[in-house]
Scaffold this motif. Structure first.
Motif, PDB file in Angstrom:
ATOM      1  N   ARG A  64     -56.191   4.956  -2.269  1.00 15.04           N
ATOM      2  CA  ARG A  64     -55.113   5.088  -3.241  1.00 15.04           C
ATOM      3  C   ARG A  64     -54.998   3.872  -4.161  1.00 15.04           C
ATOM      4  N   THR A  65     -55.566   2.746  -3.778  1.00 13.36           N
ATOM      5  CA  THR A  65     -55.477   1.550  -4.618  1.00 13.36           C
ATOM      6  C   THR A  65     -56.464   1.564  -5.760  1.00 13.36           C
ATOM      7  N   GLY A  66     -57.539   2.336  -5.635  1.00 10.93           N
ATOM      8  CA  GLY A  66     -58.578   2.324  -6.653  1.00 10.93           C
ATOM      9  C   GLY A  66     -59.437   1.084  -6.639  1.00 10.93           C
ATOM     10  N   LEU A  67     -59.293   0.244  -5.618  1.00  8.78           N
ATOM     11  CA  LEU A  67     -60.032  -1.007  -5.529  1.00  8.78           C
ATOM     12  C   LEU A  67     -61.262  -0.828  -4.642  1.00  8.78           C
ATOM     13  N   SER A  68     -62.325  -1.542  -4.969  1.00  8.31           N
ATOM     14  CA  SER A  68     -63.570  -1.431  -4.210  1.00  8.31           C
ATOM     15  C   SER A  68     -63.780  -2.608  -3.278  1.00  8.31           C
ATOM     16  N   ASN A  69     -62.795  -3.490  -3.176  1.00 11.42           N
ATOM     17  CA  ASN A  69     -62.925  -4.703  -2.393  1.00 11.42           C
ATOM     18  C   ASN A  69     -61.825  -4.735  -1.340  1.00 11.42           C
ATOM     19  N   THR A  70     -62.221  -4.791  -0.059  1.00  8.71           N
ATOM     20  CA  THR A  70     -61.245  -4.762   1.033  1.00  8.71           C
ATOM     21  C   THR A  70     -60.287  -5.935   0.953  1.00  8.71           C
ATOM     22  N   ALA A  71     -60.787  -7.115   0.630  1.00  8.48           N
ATOM     23  CA  ALA A  71     -59.925  -8.293   0.563  1.00  8.48           C
ATOM     24  C   ALA A  71     -58.863  -8.127  -0.507  1.00  8.48           C
ATOM     25  N   GLU A  72     -59.224  -7.585  -1.653  1.00  9.73           N
ATOM     26  CA  GLU A  72     -58.248  -7.438  -2.722  1.00  9.73           C
ATOM     27  C   GLU A  72     -57.210  -6.379  -2.373  1.00  9.73           C
ATOM     28  N   ILE A  73     -57.590  -5.389  -1.572  1.00  8.31           N
ATOM     29  CA  ILE A  73     -56.603  -4.426  -1.077  1.00  8.31           C
ATOM     30  C   ILE A  73     -55.600  -5.127  -0.171  1.00  8.31           C
ATOM     31  N   LEU A  74     -56.101  -5.943   0.757  1.00  8.14           N
ATOM     32  CA  LEU A  74     -55.215  -6.664   1.663  1.00  8.14           C
ATOM     33  C   LEU A  74     -54.379  -7.703   0.923  1.00  8.14           C
ATOM     34  N   GLN A  75     -54.924  -8.296  -0.123  1.00  9.13           N
ATOM     35  CA  GLN A  75     -54.188  -9.301  -0.876  1.00  9.13           C
ATOM     36  C   GLN A  75     -53.002  -8.706  -1.626  1.00  9.13           C
ATOM     37  N   ARG A  76     -52.940  -7.391  -1.750  1.00  5.61           N
ATOM     38  CA  ARG A  76     -51.786  -6.760  -2.383  1.00  5.61           C
ATOM     39  C   ARG A  76     -50.606  -6.614  -1.425  1.00  5.61           C
ATOM     40  N   LEU A  77     -50.842  -6.787  -0.140  1.00  8.17           N
ATOM     41  CA  LEU A  77     -49.737  -6.710   0.802  1.00  8.17           C
ATOM     42  C   LEU A  77     -48.746  -7.834   0.522  1.00  8.17           C
ATOM     43  N   PRO A  78     -47.446  -7.563   0.546  1.00 11.30           N
ATOM     44  CA  PRO A  78     -46.472  -8.637   0.296  1.00 11.30           C
ATOM     45  C   PRO A  78     -46.578  -9.811   1.262  1.00 11.30           C
ATOM     46  N   ILE A  79     -47.099  -9.594   2.477  1.00 13.08           N
ATOM     47  CA  ILE A  79     -47.236 -10.706   3.424  1.00 13.08           C
ATOM     48  C   ILE A  79     -48.458 -11.563   3.128  1.00 13.08           C
ATOM     49  N   SER A  80     -49.297 -11.131   2.187  1.00 13.56           N
ATOM     50  CA  SER A  80     -50.529 -11.858   1.900  1.00 13.56           C
ATOM     51  C   SER A  80     -50.261 -12.998   0.941  1.00 13.56           C
ATOM     52  N   GLY A  81     -50.911 -14.138   1.215  1.00 14.79           N
ATOM     53  CA  GLY A  81     -50.797 -15.290   0.331  1.00 14.79           C
ATOM     54  C   GLY A  81     -51.936 -15.415  -0.646  1.00 14.79           C
ATOM     55  N   GLY A  82     -52.880 -14.506  -0.617  1.00 20.97           N
ATOM     56  CA  GLY A  82     -53.998 -14.567  -1.558  1.00 20.97           C
ATOM     57  C   GLY A  82     -55.306 -14.803  -0.851  1.00 20.97           C
ATOM     58  N   GLY A  83     -56.138 -15.690  -1.382  1.00 16.93           N
ATOM     59  CA  GLY A  83     -57.466 -15.940  -0.850  1.00 16.93           C
ATOM     60  C   GLY A  83     -58.500 -15.715  -1.931  1.00 16.93           C
ATOM     61  N   LEU A  84     -59.748 -16.085  -1.637  1.00 15.32           N
ATOM     62  CA  LEU A  84     -60.837 -15.885  -2.591  1.00 15.32           C
ATOM     63  C   LEU A  84     -60.986 -14.409  -2.939  1.00 15.32           C
ATOM     64  N   ASN A  85     -61.294 -14.129  -4.208  1.00 14.93           N
ATOM     65  CA  ASN A  85     -61.593 -12.766  -4.635  1.00 14.93           C
ATOM     66  C   ASN A  85     -62.467 -12.842  -5.882  1.00 14.93           C
ATOM     67  N   SER A  86     -62.712 -11.696  -6.493  1.00 12.98           N
ATOM     68  CA  SER A  86     -63.653 -11.662  -7.617  1.00 12.98           C
ATOM     69  C   SER A  86     -63.098 -12.325  -8.866  1.00 12.98           C
ATOM     70  N   LYS A  87     -61.827 -12.702  -8.864  1.00 10.37           N
ATOM     71  CA  LYS A  87     -61.249 -13.380 -10.035  1.00 10.37           C
ATOM     72  C   LYS A  87     -61.461 -14.891  -9.978  1.00 10.37           C
ATOM     73  N   PHE A  88     -62.138 -15.372  -8.934  1.00 12.83           N
ATOM     74  CA  PHE A  88     -62.495 -16.794  -8.861  1.00 12.83           C
ATOM     75  C   PHE A  88     -63.889 -16.983  -9.448  1.00 12.83           C
ATOM     76  N   ASN A  89     -64.027 -17.989 -10.320  1.00 11.55           N
ATOM     77  CA  ASN A  89     -65.319 -18.266 -10.941  1.00 11.55           C
ATOM     78  C   ASN A  89     -65.637 -19.739 -10.732  1.00 11.55           C
ATOM     79  N   ASN A  90     -66.038 -20.084  -9.530  1.00  5.37           N
ATOM     80  CA  ASN A  90     -66.310 -21.487  -9.209  1.00  5.37           C
ATOM     81  C   ASN A  90     -67.478 -21.547  -8.241  1.00  5.37           C
ATOM     82  N   SER A  91     -68.542 -22.202  -8.658  1.00  6.47           N
ATOM     83  CA  SER A  91     -69.680 -22.400  -7.770  1.00  6.47           C
ATOM     84  C   SER A  91     -69.992 -23.869  -7.573  1.00  6.47           C
ATOM     85  N   GLY A  92     -69.009 -24.704  -7.797  1.00  3.56           N
ATOM     86  CA  GLY A  92     -69.230 -26.125  -7.616  1.00  3.56           C
ATOM     87  C   GLY A  92     -69.099 -26.931  -8.883  1.00  3.56           C
ATOM     88  N   ASN A  93     -68.886 -26.269 -10.031  1.00  2.00           N
ATOM     89  CA  ASN A  93     -68.738 -27.023 -11.262  1.00  2.00           C
ATOM     90  C   ASN A  93     -67.460 -27.857 -11.254  1.00  2.00           C
TER      91      ASN A  93
END
Length: 951
Positions: A64-93
């Protein structure tokens, strides 16, 4: 017999509905009420008597979320504080974080209660999963992108700590991913979606098959996901480093294609801060020492800075292929064997602007680049003298040269991660006296292997040769033009100094466990339940940077090889005792407790305890309370991580200390301390870049973090007949968590403050300055120095209306109130308390809204169904800037059709996330894209279409 809608209400969470209420039946119990093991306890119990606060998400709710990423589904829970997801663009720069885990490029994690993903335990079928690997360190968290989404039957999220049950890491909660066990025939789905701008196209395909014959059951699944990028320059919020501006300000980079040259005048000796007036494509720029701005140069200003933002991703591309095979064989009526095998391949990418080539004593690289001298015989050197960094070439006569190496193209990082997981479980039951006991033996072997290819890095040794005496630039060496403008670095120059960086990392998990549970004896109120078990776990990890980088010759983030391992022996026991049953004010009153002993090879032993009281006052009312101890053993990266660099945005108190450059003059005490620490008394030192190099590393002397938590709550499910409701549930839980000995470094801002304000010798010893007064680096190790105290309330309402001519309606409201989140950290004098609730922390990004909620209205009639989801995030204030991130309300809609003509085996779904196109609130202290990706959606509407079938 239950209607289809009623059964669905009892088993699903209606797209992120946090049911967790007593009486909500897990999917595994749809056909039977036999006692089962539910997340949070090892003692079997009826699914109708679930007493822990658990959120449940089944596969239909996730769809029902339309999301293809399990972490991003869980990150929508109000108890979730976030975490890495596809909106992070950092490889060490921006450097590597101080925990030794690397930047986790391409990973996706879940964080409960804002306590960090390292303090959330992820299980698969009640067993551990190998930690992530992204070729930049040794993480202590699970990468949910390594678990194929198509294999998931449901997810149970325990909203309280459970270290006595599961061991280390379960401080804030437990995410238990339950995989598919049985299926008849084929089923599949295909979904395609994109943002309204036409970018970020995401494809998701899943095909599974299962069969049961006699005592054998087989399930196989194939999942493929491809997500394309969204460029930062294509969204207004992220077009410049500062939100809302239309031209460069001080947040832009001093590494520009026209160069920045902080050098001493070869005739007068005066300091100069120059850049080119225009691009000089060939030859040598002209320089007049008597009038430095008369030739090719001019004074460097803010307007000359470089906008690196459009090169970045606002959504990083990723491609994942996962396979799953599971077979269950009945050996005897009382013994079963289950074999499960998973393989997952993830290919992802990150991108940053072309490398800012910084050389000179004030460059702050911490390697050879800081020591490069540019010889007077270099054919492109316009100053007529050797620009010396000090040492053998004489006293330093230049501080910094910055040149954006735009000819080499963007820095591009490509990761490939392969995950293998094999588990075998032998389980059964036996009679001990008059009671039936259940046992299981589990063996796991899992491994992550990651490689990263980085294009756009410079070999510092070759650059030094190409900038040095021209007589020494022989063979394939080509003199390098660092003084010309954009286009002056030719292809032969590029070919000589560039190299492709190849990094790798891997983690391995081997785990064996044994569990036994059953009833000891009967009491008047019921059976006394017992569970005992033993687990042995061996974890190993290593990180291997490219040989050029390990030798200190790279121009990007330095790194050294890291390697480590630990093993642990654990034993636990859990007891449940019913005290009262079937009394007027106590339908059931029971107490339970658990204890776990853990013996680690790295630090010794740890014992944790927990206790619980459950009081079912009536059939309609349940009250409960729990207390528990928790701990988290330091991870491999935290223990054995070798020194690296983190580029942190800091303001040096000694910069412009006399206010000569328009700033505020420092106090007399700070000026005196700065001068004593080598900063020129004339106030000439001005910090060149907002980022300062912070050297971080692991610490083998770390001890575990410990916690104490309390949870009090209740569930009210009125059973009397209501004309307007077939079912109504209210659930409320209050939680309180205190974390001690948190693993973190002393903040670089604290070290700076203690040194320059208080002249603290220990802090000053951690700071290295150059002859000009600039900070070369700030060093520190991870320590057990922090504390966190947090408490809040979770409140959930679930309602299902009666069937009518209009169809069946269902509604859920899941809310989290963050009452307090306080960090105790070292400060300039002693310690200080930082109240995070209602604030945005900024880089590293994390918002702490006081209120988050998800409300879902669901409708179904005949062949059709629809859902309306509203996600609300209360406003927060930035702590590092005067700015408020206003309330955000996101609205998602979905419509499905399962035509009866196909026996509801073929269905079509259309949906739009962020229907009203709400942009995330602008954040001035957040990372690359000016918004907090842990809390808010990427800008734009996201629409999708999905086809599902069963055969």
């Amino acid at each position: 017999m239950q209607s289809k809608n009623s059964l669905f209400f009892r088993t699903a969470t209606l797209a992120l509905l946090a049911a967790g209420a007593t009486g909500a039946m897990p999917a595994a119990a749809q056909d039977t009420l036999d006692e089962i093991v539910v997340t949070g306890s090892r003692i079997r119990q009826s699914p109708l008597n679930q007493t822990q606060p658990i959120v449940q998400l089944d596969s239909e709710a996730m769809a029902r979320t339309g999301l293809s990423n399990t972490a991003e589904i869980l990150q929508r829970l109000p108890i979730s504080g976030g975490g890495l997801n596809s909106k992070f663009n950092n490889s060490g720069n921006f450097g590597n974080p101080p925990d030794g885990g690397g930047v986790g490029a391409g990973s996706a994690e879940v964080d409960l209660r804002y306590l960090g993903s390292r303090r959330t335990l992820v299980l698969v079928d009640g067993l551990r999963w190998v930690n992530g690997a992204s070729a930049s360190g040794i993480p202590s968290s699970t990468d949910l992108n390594s678990i194929p989404k198509g294999i998931i039957d449901r997810i149970e999220v325990l909203q309280e700590g459970a270290s006595p049950i599961y061991g280390s890491d379960a401080i804030s909660g437990v995410v238990n991913i339950i995989t598919k066990r049985k299926q008849d025939g084929f089923s599949g789905s295909a979904q395609v979606g994109a943002f309204d701008e036409g970018d970020g196209v995401t494809q998701e395909y899943d095909l599974s098959w299962g069969a049961t014959s006699g005592g054998t059951s087989i399930v196989a699944d194939l999942t493929y996901v491809k997500q394309e990028s969204v460029m930062s320059g294509d969204r207004s919020i992220s077009q410049f480093p500062t939100p809302g501006v239309t031209e460069c300000d001080s947040s832009c980079s001093s590494g520009t294609p026209l160069g920045r040259f902080i050098v001493n005048n070869p005739v007068t000796g005066a300091g100069m801060n120059l850049t080119l007036k225009n691009a000089v494509l060939t030859g040598r720029p002209t320089f007049d020492p008597l009038n430095p701005t008369a030739g090719s140069f001019k004074n460097f200003t803010t307007a000359d800075r470089f906008n690196f933002q459009p090169y970045n991703y606002i959504q990083a591309p990723s491609e994942r292929l996962g396979t799953y095979f599971q077979v269950t064989q009945e050996i005897t009526p009382d013994i079963n064997f289950r074999l499960k095998a998973v393989y997952n391949n993830r290919q992802s990418a990150n991108q940053a602007a072309p490398i800012p080539l910084f050389v000179g004593p004030d460059a702050g690289n911490g390697n050879l680049l800081d020591q490069i001298s540019i010889d007077r015989t270099n054919p492109y050197n316009p100053f007529g003298v050797t620009l010396s960094s000090g040492g053998a070439n004489g006293p330093a006569n230049y501080a910094f040269i910055g040149r954006r190496f735009i000819e080499a193209g963007p820095r591009h990082y490509e990761q490939e991660v392969n995950t293998w997981y094999v588990s075998g479980t032998l389980d059964g039951s036996l009679m001990l006296g008059e009671n039936k006991w259940y046992w299981d033996v589990n063996t796991i072997f899992s491994r992550n292997s990651a490689s990263q290819k980085f294009t756009g890095n410079v070999n510092a040794q070759r650059l030094a040769q190409a900038l040095g005496p021209v007589a020494n630039c022989t063979g394939s060496c080509v003199p390098f033009n660092i003084f010309g403008g954009q286009g002056s670095i030719t292809q032969p120059m590029i070919d000589y100094v560039l190299f492709t960086q190849q990094d790798s990392s891997k983690q391995r998990l081997a785990d064996t466990s044994f569990n036994l549970s059953g009833d000891l004896f009967q009491m008047p109120a019921g059976a006394v339940g017992l569970a005992v078990g033993y687990e042995y776990r061996d974890q190993r990890g290593e990180f291997q940077p490219d040989a050029v980088v390990a030798a200190g010759l790279g121009s990007d983030i330095p790194a050294l090889p890291s390697k480590g391992s630990f093993d642990v022996n654990e034993a636990y026991g859990e007891l449940r005792v019913p005290l009262i049953a079937d009394m007027p004010i106590a339908k059931l009153l029971e107490v339970s407790g658990a204890v776990r002993y853990s013996d680690y090879s790295t630090f010794g032993s740890e014992t944790t305890y927990s206790g619980r009281v459950n009081w079912r006052v009536t059939e309609d009312v349940l009250l409960r309370g729990s207390w528990g101890q928790g701990f988290r053993a330091p991870g491999i990266g935290e223990l054995f991580g070798t020194p690296s660099r983190f580029d942190q945005e800091l303001v040096d108190p000694c910069s412009d200390m006399l206010g000569l450059s328009g700033g505020t003059a420092a106090s007399a005490a700070i000026r005196a301390n700065c001068i004593a620490h080598g900063v020129p008394a004339n106030g000439s030192y001005v910090q060149a870049n907002p980022q300062l190099s912070v050297i971080t590393g692991g610490n083998k002397k770390l001890k575990p973090e410990t916690s104490e938590s309390w949870v009090f709550g209740g569930v009210f499910s009125p059973s009397w007949e209501m004309s307007w409701a077939d079912r109504l549930d209210f659930e409320v839980n209050y939680y309180d968590i205190s974390l001690k000995d948190a693993i973190q470094p002393i903040g670089a801002e604290t070290i700076l403050g203690r040194c320059e304000q208080n002249n603290d010798a220990f802090s000053c010893a951690s700071i290295t300055r150059t002859a000009s007064g600039a900070i070369n680096q700030i060093s520190g190790l991870l320590q057990n120095i922090g504390a966190i105290d947090t408490d809040g309330i979770d409140f959930t309402i679930n309602w299902q209306g009666p069937e009518s001519d209009l169809g069946t309606f269902r509604f859920s409201l899941n809310q989290t109130f963050l009452l307090n989140y306080t960090e105790t950290v070292p400060a300039t004098s002693g310690t200080s308390k930082i109240e995070r609730e209602g604030t945005e922390k900024g880089s590293p990004d994390q918002a702490f809204p006081k209120y988050k909620a998800t409300a879902i209205l669901d409708w179904a009639k005949d062949d059709f169904s629809a859902s309306l989801t509203n996600r609300f995030v209360k406003s927060v204030d930035e702590t590092q800037a005067v700015n408020k991130l206003n309330d955000r309300l996101y609205t998602d809609v979905q419509f499905s059709w399962f035509p009866a003509m196909f026996d509801s085996k073929i269905g079509m779904t259309l949906g739009v996330n962020n229907l009203f196109d709400k942009d995330p609130p602008a954040c001035f202290s957040c990372g690359l894209n000016n918004f907090d990706p842990t809390t808010y959606d990427a800008p734009g509407q996201f629409g999708y279409a999905r086809l599902t079938f069963k055969m």
